[in-house]
Design a protein around this motif. Structure first.
Motif, PDB file in Angstrom:
ATOM      1  N   TYR A 195     -21.635  72.895  66.274  1.00 19.42           N
ATOM      2  CA  TYR A 195     -21.869  71.533  66.738  1.00 19.42           C
ATOM      3  C   TYR A 195     -21.407  71.331  68.173  1.00 19.42           C
ATOM      4  CZ  TYR A 195     -23.574  69.618  62.355  1.00 19.42           C
ATOM      5  OH  TYR A 195     -24.345  69.341  61.259  1.00 19.42           O
ATOM      6  N   ASP A 196     -20.345  72.052  68.564  1.00 27.38           N
ATOM      7  CA  ASP A 196     -19.801  71.896  69.908  1.00 27.38           C
ATOM      8  C   ASP A 196     -20.294  72.972  70.866  1.00 27.38           C
ATOM      9  OD1 ASP A 196     -18.481  69.798  68.759  1.00 27.38           O
ATOM     10  OD2 ASP A 196     -16.520  70.753  68.769  1.00 27.38           O
ATOM     11  N   ARG A 197     -21.182  73.840  70.369  1.00 29.96           N
ATOM     12  CA  ARG A 197     -21.767  74.924  71.189  1.00 29.96           C
ATOM     13  C   ARG A 197     -20.685  75.729  71.912  1.00 29.96           C
ATOM     14  NH1 ARG A 197     -27.092  71.837  73.670  1.00 29.96           N
ATOM     15  NH2 ARG A 197     -27.994  71.355  71.643  1.00 29.96           N
ATOM     16  N   TYR A 239     -24.085  78.237  58.750  1.00 25.32           N
ATOM     17  CA  TYR A 239     -24.950  77.351  59.540  1.00 25.32           C
ATOM     18  C   TYR A 239     -24.388  77.096  60.944  1.00 25.32           C
ATOM     19  CZ  TYR A 239     -27.486  72.945  60.527  1.00 25.32           C
ATOM     20  OH  TYR A 239     -28.235  71.955  61.079  1.00 25.32           O
ATOM     21  N   GLY A 240     -23.129  76.714  61.040  1.00 27.44           N
ATOM     22  CA  GLY A 240     -22.512  76.431  62.330  1.00 27.44           C
ATOM     23  C   GLY A 240     -22.430  77.656  63.217  1.00 27.44           C
ATOM     24  N   LEU A 241     -22.092  78.794  62.622  1.00 30.11           N
ATOM     25  CA  LEU A 241     -22.010  80.033  63.390  1.00 30.11           C
ATOM     26  C   LEU A 241     -23.382  80.429  63.918  1.00 30.11           C
ATOM     27  CD1 LEU A 241     -20.552  82.487  64.493  1.00 30.11           C
ATOM     28  CD2 LEU A 241     -20.682  83.518  62.210  1.00 30.11           C
ATOM     29  N   ALA A 242     -24.399  80.311  63.082  1.00 25.94           N
ATOM     30  CA  ALA A 242     -25.764  80.647  63.528  1.00 25.94           C
ATOM     31  C   ALA A 242     -26.185  79.751  64.686  1.00 25.94           C
ATOM     32  CB  ALA A 242     -26.744  80.529  62.373  1.00 25.94           C
ATOM     33  N   ALA A 243     -25.814  78.489  64.638  1.00 28.74           N
ATOM     34  CA  ALA A 243     -26.155  77.563  65.722  1.00 28.74           C
ATOM     35  C   ALA A 243     -25.442  77.950  67.017  1.00 28.74           C
ATOM     36  CB  ALA A 243     -25.785  76.139  65.325  1.00 28.74           C
ATOM     37  N   PRO A 273     -32.192  75.079  56.103  1.00 27.67           N
ATOM     38  CA  PRO A 273     -31.621  74.697  57.402  1.00 27.67           C
ATOM     39  C   PRO A 273     -31.037  75.900  58.168  1.00 27.67           C
ATOM     40  CG  PRO A 273     -30.963  73.125  55.736  1.00 27.67           C
ATOM     41  CD  PRO A 273     -31.629  74.269  55.019  1.00 27.67           C
ATOM     42  N   LEU A 274     -30.389  76.814  57.464  1.00 29.35           N
ATOM     43  CA  LEU A 274     -29.845  78.001  58.134  1.00 29.35           C
ATOM     44  C   LEU A 274     -30.966  78.844  58.716  1.00 29.35           C
ATOM     45  CD1 LEU A 274     -27.533  79.919  58.911  1.00 29.35           C
ATOM     46  CD2 LEU A 274     -27.854  81.013  56.677  1.00 29.35           C
ATOM     47  N   ILE A 275     -32.039  79.021  57.984  1.00 30.86           N
ATOM     48  CA  ILE A 275     -33.173  79.814  58.471  1.00 30.86           C
ATOM     49  C   ILE A 275     -33.753  79.182  59.735  1.00 30.86           C
ATOM     50  CG2 ILE A 275     -35.529  80.565  57.927  1.00 30.86           C
ATOM     51  CD1 ILE A 275     -34.540  80.821  54.971  1.00 30.86           C
ATOM     52  N   LEU A 293     -28.633  69.621  65.246  1.00 29.54           N
ATOM     53  CA  LEU A 293     -28.105  69.972  63.925  1.00 29.54           C
ATOM     54  C   LEU A 293     -28.060  68.773  63.008  1.00 29.54           C
ATOM     55  CD1 LEU A 293     -25.259  72.396  65.063  1.00 29.54           C
ATOM     56  CD2 LEU A 293     -27.580  72.953  64.353  1.00 29.54           C
ATOM     57  N   ARG A 294     -28.065  69.042  61.721  1.00 33.50           N
ATOM     58  CA  ARG A 294     -28.080  67.989  60.694  1.00 33.50           C
ATOM     59  C   ARG A 294     -26.875  67.109  60.746  1.00 33.50           C
ATOM     60  NH1 ARG A 294     -25.154  71.259  56.265  1.00 33.50           N
ATOM     61  NH2 ARG A 294     -25.591  73.274  56.995  1.00 33.50           N
TER      62      ARG A 294
END
Length: 123
Positions: A45-47, A78-82, A106-108, A122-123
């Motif tokens: 979320y915080d990139r 999910y967060g790590l993938a982002a 969502p992860l995909i 992100l969601r």
């Protein structure tokens, strides 16, 4: 749920800047499911974009995280993938390709875009 939110908040309060990963490593070393999930969420979320050495360490620690979860729960990576959209580690591609095998839509979606080096909302 409280540990998840507390971990995300703790990362945001304790870090010196968005590249300060020391608190993330400390929390990941606790090896508590909800804490790890909240910590990874802060990354995405915080990139956050740590040095490559830490990128490798985080991916190694979390590559298979959540594989044994109940199928009704979301994939905690999910967060790590982002976050990986902005990472340079050689392990990023194999991690994101593994995420594409998840049953979590969502992860995909996030993993596909991160492979293109694109951040998504992100969601």
């Amino acid at each position: 749920m409280m540990a998840h939110v507390a971990a995300t908040t703790y990362v945001r309060i304790k870090r010196r800047n968005k590249d300060d990963i020391s608190v993330v490593i400390d929390l990941l070393n606790l090896e508590k499911y909800s804490v790890t999930e909240g910590t990874l969420e802060a990354l995405g979320y915080d990139r956050m974009c740590p040095d490559i050495i830490y990128q490798d360490e985080i991916i190694e620690k979390c590559f298979s995280f959540g594989r044994n979860r109940k199928k009704t729960f979301t994939d905690p990576r999910y967060g790590l993938a982002a976050a990986c959209a902005g990472w340079e580690s050689n392990r990023v591609t194999s991690f994101l390709q593994d995420c594409l095998q998840s049953n979590d839509t969502p992860l995909i979606y996030v993993a596909k875009n991160s492979l293109k080096r694109k951040y998504v909302r992100l969601r």
